[in-house]
Design a protein around this motif. Structure first.
Motif, PDB file in Angstrom:
ATOM      1  N   UNK A  98       0.847  -1.187   0.000  1.00  0.00           N
ATOM      2  CA  UNK A  98       0.000   0.000   0.000  1.00  0.00           C
ATOM      3  C   UNK A  98       0.887   1.244   0.000  1.00  0.00           C
ATOM      4  N   UNK A  99       0.369   2.372  -0.493  1.00  0.00           N
ATOM      5  CA  UNK A  99       1.185   3.591  -0.571  1.00  0.00           C
ATOM      6  C   UNK A  99       1.798   4.024   0.754  1.00  0.00           C
ATOM      7  N   UNK A 100       1.131   3.707   1.877  1.00  0.00           N
ATOM      8  CA  UNK A 100       1.654   4.114   3.182  1.00  0.00           C
ATOM      9  C   UNK A 100       2.219   2.939   3.986  1.00  0.00           C
ATOM     10  N   UNK A 101       2.415   1.791   3.333  1.00  0.00           N
ATOM     11  CA  UNK A 101       3.002   0.635   4.021  1.00  0.00           C
ATOM     12  C   UNK A 101       4.517   0.713   3.877  1.00  0.00           C
ATOM     13  N   UNK A 102       5.112   1.616   4.630  1.00  0.00           N
ATOM     14  CA  UNK A 102       6.539   1.884   4.483  1.00  0.00           C
ATOM     15  C   UNK A 102       7.429   0.719   4.921  1.00  0.00           C
ATOM     16  N   UNK A 103       7.073  -0.044   5.969  1.00  0.00           N
ATOM     17  CA  UNK A 103       7.905  -1.207   6.303  1.00  0.00           C
ATOM     18  C   UNK A 103       7.997  -2.221   5.153  1.00  0.00           C
ATOM     19  N   UNK A 104       6.869  -2.473   4.476  1.00  0.00           N
ATOM     20  CA  UNK A 104       6.904  -3.419   3.355  1.00  0.00           C
ATOM     21  C   UNK A 104       7.714  -2.844   2.196  1.00  0.00           C
ATOM     22  N   UNK A 105       7.573  -1.556   1.945  1.00  0.00           N
ATOM     23  CA  UNK A 105       8.352  -0.928   0.880  1.00  0.00           C
ATOM     24  C   UNK A 105       9.846  -1.016   1.188  1.00  0.00           C
ATOM     25  N   UNK A 106      10.210  -0.777   2.445  1.00  0.00           N
ATOM     26  CA  UNK A 106      11.618  -0.837   2.819  1.00  0.00           C
ATOM     27  C   UNK A 106      12.161  -2.252   2.687  1.00  0.00           C
ATOM     28  N   UNK A 107      11.359  -3.245   3.024  1.00  0.00           N
ATOM     29  CA  UNK A 107      11.813  -4.637   2.877  1.00  0.00           C
ATOM     30  C   UNK A 107      12.126  -4.945   1.416  1.00  0.00           C
ATOM     31  N   UNK A 108      11.290  -4.450   0.515  1.00  0.00           N
ATOM     32  CA  UNK A 108      11.563  -4.652  -0.907  1.00  0.00           C
ATOM     33  C   UNK A 108      12.820  -3.901  -1.338  1.00  0.00           C
ATOM     34  N   UNK A 109      12.994  -2.694  -0.829  1.00  0.00           N
ATOM     35  CA  UNK A 109      14.193  -1.920  -1.167  1.00  0.00           C
ATOM     36  C   UNK A 109      15.452  -2.606  -0.638  1.00  0.00           C
ATOM     37  N   UNK A 110      15.368  -3.175   0.554  1.00  0.00           N
ATOM     38  CA  UNK A 110      16.520  -3.866   1.126  1.00  0.00           C
ATOM     39  C   UNK A 110      16.997  -4.981   0.194  1.00  0.00           C
ATOM     40  N   UNK A 111      16.062  -5.760  -0.331  1.00  0.00           N
ATOM     41  CA  UNK A 111      16.445  -6.835  -1.249  1.00  0.00           C
ATOM     42  C   UNK A 111      17.163  -6.272  -2.476  1.00  0.00           C
ATOM     43  N   UNK A 112      16.647  -5.160  -3.009  1.00  0.00           N
ATOM     44  CA  UNK A 112      17.275  -4.556  -4.183  1.00  0.00           C
ATOM     45  C   UNK A 112      18.643  -3.966  -3.847  1.00  0.00           C
ATOM     46  N   UNK A 113      18.758  -3.314  -2.698  1.00  0.00           N
ATOM     47  CA  UNK A 113      20.044  -2.752  -2.286  1.00  0.00           C
ATOM     48  C   UNK A 113      21.072  -3.851  -2.073  1.00  0.00           C
ATOM     49  N   UNK A 114      20.643  -4.952  -1.482  1.00  0.00           N
ATOM     50  CA  UNK A 114      21.547  -6.087  -1.296  1.00  0.00           C
ATOM     51  C   UNK A 114      22.066  -6.586  -2.644  1.00  0.00           C
ATOM     52  N   UNK A 115      21.177  -6.623  -3.654  1.00  0.00           N
ATOM     53  CA  UNK A 115      21.609  -7.020  -4.987  1.00  0.00           C
ATOM     54  C   UNK A 115      22.548  -6.012  -5.604  1.00  0.00           C
TER      55      UNK A 115
END
Length: 482
Positions: free
Chosen positions: A267-284
């Motif tokens: 969801x647009x305001x589900x920042x924890x879920x957005x950050x989890x997705x970003x973490x995976x991309x940053x790790x890559x």
């Protein structure tokens, strides 16, 4: 050049009668008389007369090439430029982004050609002449095309754009898909922004002796730095402070909060879920582009081609579409965003080596000076080549006074180059229509989705109204590095 071809085997021939031989001699004489007559445009054989063939061969550079022609060629050949392949990986020739798209194009009568490029890695310098040589091979093996379209994905989108700008006489139009159309200078600067923020905020006090960000001695040096930063990154993800700081680094690289089509869209305001997705991309990003791929590109360029001297990360974050997320995560963690931005401002900066910047500017920095129409398409949820790269190219084309030649379109999907076959054919049809009619016509999302559904109703059509934010960094290198 060498080639192999799959074709129908010839059966045994029955003995010909004397009368048949006489008819053959007469026919040969008639053909000689026709060949001796002056040629005219109307006498030129139609490309559609060529049979379906699959040809493979080797170019003078050592690159492989591949050609496919349909049963009834429509006279258009598509020159496909593939994406980045890590150094040492398999390097076959390809002439389409995927097999389903390839078969649909052949069914519609398009001919296809593409090369492997002579080397893997950041091979723009080698890829451009190899792709032009592949076109020469097509002309020799199949015949002259009535229309030539260049297209490519990812790094191949940059290669396609380089061909379009520097060799407009070889093509009629171009299509860049999920391309690095901001160019090599901007690409490596953006990668540096993320790794610099990660090292500064997650490993305060660390320097090149601990985690080297540029100027690698060799591949082993890059791998060791990637390993150390990757371990720090993994530890940071386990704390609220670390997650907020990872989100800040992701925002500087414009990594979206939904970037993997295999995961639900937050969801647009589900920042924890957005950050989890970003973490995976940053790790890559840390595992490959930020270190291993950079080291290979630095060897080509003759040094470090990236800098962040003079960069205002506070201003860059304020312009980011992830700004609200970063603010919310910092607030939730009880962490001062202002203090961390000050830490980034105080940290020792990285300067580029002029010869390396010049290499990237000479070989991989689009100017925007189009002479033929170009369409670009991009997914909105691309973490590897973030969608804001399209803003850089739009600006370059506008500054060059060529805006009428450019159209840009976007699909509402996560991932890098995750276009459906129908979406890709819709893009090909759009640039083809522009060349046939002399005008772009309707390039709205609804028109593109209609074309996608007509081309392949079995796959998705997700073109959407979208405009990426402004590109936050200089994207051409001359005179801009510190």
């Amino acid at each position: 050049m060498t080639r192999t071809a799959r074709s129908r085997a010839l059966g045994s021939r029955p003995a010909r009668s004397r009368t048949a031989r006489q008819h053959a001699v007469g026919l040969a004489a008639l053909l000689l008389l026709v060949a001796a007559a002056p040629a005219s445009a109307s006498a030129t054989p139609s490309p559609a007369s060529s049979p379906a063939r699959h040809l493979e061969g080797t170019l003078p550079s050592g690159a492989a090439y591949m050609i496919d022609t349909p049963d009834h060629w429509n006279g258009t050949v598509l020159l496909f430029s593939h994406g980045y392949r890590p150094e040492g990986s398999p390097n076959p020739a390809v002439n389409a982004p995927d097999e389903p798209t390839k078969q649909l194009l052949l069914k519609e009568g398009y001919a296809l050609v593409g090369s492997s490029y002579a080397t893997t890695g950041w091979s723009v310098e080698q890829a451009v002449p190899d792709q032009l040589a592949a076109l020469d091979a097509f002309t020799k093996e199949v015949g002259a095309a009535r229309r030539t379209l260049a297209w490519g994905q990812s790094l191949g989108g940059l290669i396609t754009t380089t061909i379009a700008e520097r060799y407009p006489g070889r093509i009629d139009g171009s299509l860049s898909m999920c391309g690095l159309v901001h160019g090599g200078v901007a690409n490596w600067n953006s990668t540096l922004d993320a790794t610099f923020a990660l090292r500064t905020l997650l490993a305060p006090g660390a320097g090149d002796a601990d985690v080297r960000l540029t100027g690698f001695k060799d591949a082993a040096d890059a791998a060791a730095s990637a390993k150390r930063l990757g371990e720090t990154l993994g530890t940071a993800q386990n704390s609220a402070d670390g997650r907020a700081r990872i989100a800040l680094a992701a925002a500087l690289h414009a990594i979206p909060g939904w970037n993997d089509p295999r995961t639900p869209r937050p969801a647009p305001d589900d920042y924890p879920a957005q950050q989890a997705n970003q973490y995976t991309a940053v790790r890559g990003l840390v595992a490959q582009p930020g270190f291993a791929w950079r080291a290979e590109a630095e060897r080509r360029a003759g040094g470090n081609m990236s800098w962040n001297t003079g960069v205002d990360y506070s201003a860059m974050l304020a312009r980011s579409s992830q700004y609200k997320e970063v603010k919310a995560l910092y607030k939730s963690a009880g962490l001062s965003l202002r203090d961390d931005l000050r830490a980034l401002a105080r940290a020792p900066r990285v300067s580029a080596e002029p010869r390396a910047v010049r290499y990237m500017a000479d070989h991989a920095a689009p100017s925007g000076r189009l002479d033929k129409p170009q369409l670009t398409i991009h997914t909105t949820g691309d973490a590897l080549v973030p969608v804001r790269t399209e803003s850089a190219y739009r600006q370059a084309v506008a500054e060059a006074g060529r805006s009428p030649l450019l159209r840009q379109a976007y699909t509402e999907n996560a991932g890098h180059c995750t276009f459906s076959p129908g979406e890709q054919l819709a893009a090909v049809h759009t640039i083809d229509h522009r060349l046939t009619s002399g005008s772009w016509g309707d390039t709205s999302p609804s028109a593109l989705n209609s074309r996608a559904q007509q081309a392949d109703p079995t796959t998705e059509a997700r073109y959407t109204t979208f405009r990426p934010g402004p590109y936050p960094r200089p994207f051409r290198g001359q005179g801009l590095f510190g």
